[in-house]
Write an enzyme that holds these catalytic residues in place. Sequence first.
Site, PDB file in Angstrom:
ATOM      1  CG  ASN A   9      -1.844  11.602 -31.247  1.00 43.13           C
ATOM      2  OD1 ASN A   9      -1.197  11.618 -32.308  1.00 43.13           O
ATOM      3  ND2 ASN A   9      -1.272  11.682 -30.061  1.00 43.13           N
ATOM      4  CD1 TRP A  10      -4.993   8.129 -36.156  1.00 40.91           C
ATOM      5  CD2 TRP A  10      -4.322   8.099 -38.293  1.00 40.91           C
ATOM      6  NE1 TRP A  10      -6.089   7.876 -36.938  1.00 40.91           N
ATOM      7  CE2 TRP A  10      -5.714   7.862 -38.245  1.00 40.91           C
ATOM      8  CE3 TRP A  10      -3.691   8.140 -39.536  1.00 40.91           C
ATOM      9  CZ2 TRP A  10      -6.464   7.647 -39.405  1.00 40.91           C
ATOM     10  CZ3 TRP A  10      -4.438   7.936 -40.688  1.00 40.91           C
ATOM     11  CH2 TRP A  10      -5.815   7.689 -40.617  1.00 40.91           C
ATOM     12  CE  LYS A  11      -0.211   8.440 -29.015  1.00 38.56           C
ATOM     13  NZ  LYS A  11       0.042   7.915 -27.693  1.00 38.56           N
ATOM     14  CG  HIS A  95       1.036  13.918 -27.192  1.00 44.93           C
ATOM     15  ND1 HIS A  95       1.850  12.923 -26.711  1.00 44.93           N
ATOM     16  CD2 HIS A  95      -0.210  13.397 -27.256  1.00 44.93           C
ATOM     17  CE1 HIS A  95       1.115  11.835 -26.493  1.00 44.93           C
ATOM     18  NE2 HIS A  95      -0.144  12.094 -26.818  1.00 44.93           N
ATOM     19  CD  GLU A  97       3.260   9.495 -27.179  1.00 45.32           C
ATOM     20  OE1 GLU A  97       3.104   9.792 -28.377  1.00 45.32           O
ATOM     21  OE2 GLU A  97       2.520   8.672 -26.587  1.00 45.32           O
ATOM     22  CD  GLU A 165      -3.508  13.027 -24.435  1.00 48.45           C
ATOM     23  OE1 GLU A 165      -4.296  12.295 -25.041  1.00 48.45           O
ATOM     24  OE2 GLU A 165      -2.338  13.211 -24.806  1.00 48.45           O
ATOM     25  N   GLY A 171      -1.380   4.916 -23.638  1.00 45.81           N
ATOM     26  CA  GLY A 171      -0.852   3.709 -24.265  1.00 45.81           C
ATOM     27  C   GLY A 171      -0.608   2.572 -23.288  1.00 45.81           C
ATOM     28  CB  SER A 211      -6.022   3.717 -22.024  1.00 45.08           C
ATOM     29  OG  SER A 211      -4.612   3.487 -22.035  1.00 45.08           O
ATOM     30  N   GLY A 232      -5.567   7.813 -28.882  1.00 50.97           N
ATOM     31  CA  GLY A 232      -4.382   7.321 -29.583  1.00 50.97           C
ATOM     32  C   GLY A 232      -4.677   5.988 -30.239  1.00 50.97           C
ATOM     33  N   GLY A 233      -4.242   4.914 -29.588  1.00 56.27           N
ATOM     34  CA  GLY A 233      -4.325   3.562 -30.152  1.00 56.27           C
ATOM     35  C   GLY A 233      -5.654   3.225 -30.809  1.00 56.27           C
TER      36      GLY A 233
HETATM   37  P1  PGA Z   1      -3.764   6.252 -26.121  1.00 54.83           P
HETATM   38  O1  PGA Z   1      -3.047   7.636 -26.473  1.00 54.83           O
HETATM   39  O2  PGA Z   1      -5.237   6.428 -26.421  1.00 54.83           O
HETATM   40  O3  PGA Z   1      -3.125   5.214 -27.012  1.00 54.83           O
HETATM   41  O4  PGA Z   1      -3.526   5.987 -24.675  1.00 54.83           O
HETATM   42  C1  PGA Z   1      -3.640   8.868 -26.193  1.00 54.83           C
HETATM   43  C2  PGA Z   1      -2.726   9.993 -26.637  1.00 54.83           C
HETATM   44  O5  PGA Z   1      -1.506   9.850 -26.514  1.00 54.83           O
HETATM   45  O6  PGA Z   1      -3.198  11.034 -27.112  1.00 54.83           O
END
Ligand code: PGA
Length: 249
Positions: A9-11, A95, A97, A165, A171, A211, A232-233
């Site tokens: 997930n590149w956000k 998600h 967010e 999640e 993050g 993470s 994500g990251g």
């Molecule tokens: P993260 O994000 O790996 O940076 O913690 C995961 C996500 O939001 O899907």
Amino acid sequence: MRVPMIAGNWKMYRTAREAAQTIRTLRGLVGEVTDVDVVVCPPFTALPAALEAASDSRIGIGAQDCHWGKEGAYTGEVAVPMLADLGCSHVIVGHSERRQFFGETDATVDRKIEAVLAHGLTCIGCLGETLQEREAGQTLQVLERQLRGGFARHLHSPRLVIAYEPVWAIGTGRTATPAQAQEAHAFLRGLVAAVADPDVAAAIRILYGGSVKPENIVALMAQPDMDGALVGGASLDPSSFARIVKFRG
Ligand code: PGA
């Protein structure tokens, strides 16, 4: 047998040009992997470039959100048929967010999952508790409310994937321990058995997100109810993401 899925997930990172470059690099690194479903979800604007860079590879390209309607007067929104028309194979829905910053609710998650599945795409539906909810001992109640409210009608679809999640792990560098993740996954699988049926529960894939890194993926994947990761990251760096994809070594 549940085929593991590793989804990135590149956000809100990467232009179209950067996306194409990253995916070309990733192709070189994971091209030979056939026993894991690999998915990358760039921002909307980078989808055509990402699809082109991934063409004729095993890397699926997905969107990070969608609208539930086929089309309509919804300024700023993107409909699932538009994503399907581009060639996207996956959509992330719900998600945290989106829930936290953009008013996503279990009711909208339900409608979006329905739209994604109706158009033949695979839906990665997210749920998870906040730190406050965990500390109040409400984790399992929250997961049950989110699953019943957003997912229950769609559990029979083989194209629905659940992503657990925990919001406090996203993050933050603070991963759930493998045991914490397993507890939530086992609870969710049991709930799927109760809401749908045991065969559905045995077949449905449940990913962990929060993470995930090359350093912790092996221990997470060793848990019996762990079917992959939403990353994500670490998915922005092709070599880290490739190491996660190749968790089997
Ligand atoms: P993260 O994000 O790996 O940076 O913690 C995961 C996500 O939001 O899907």
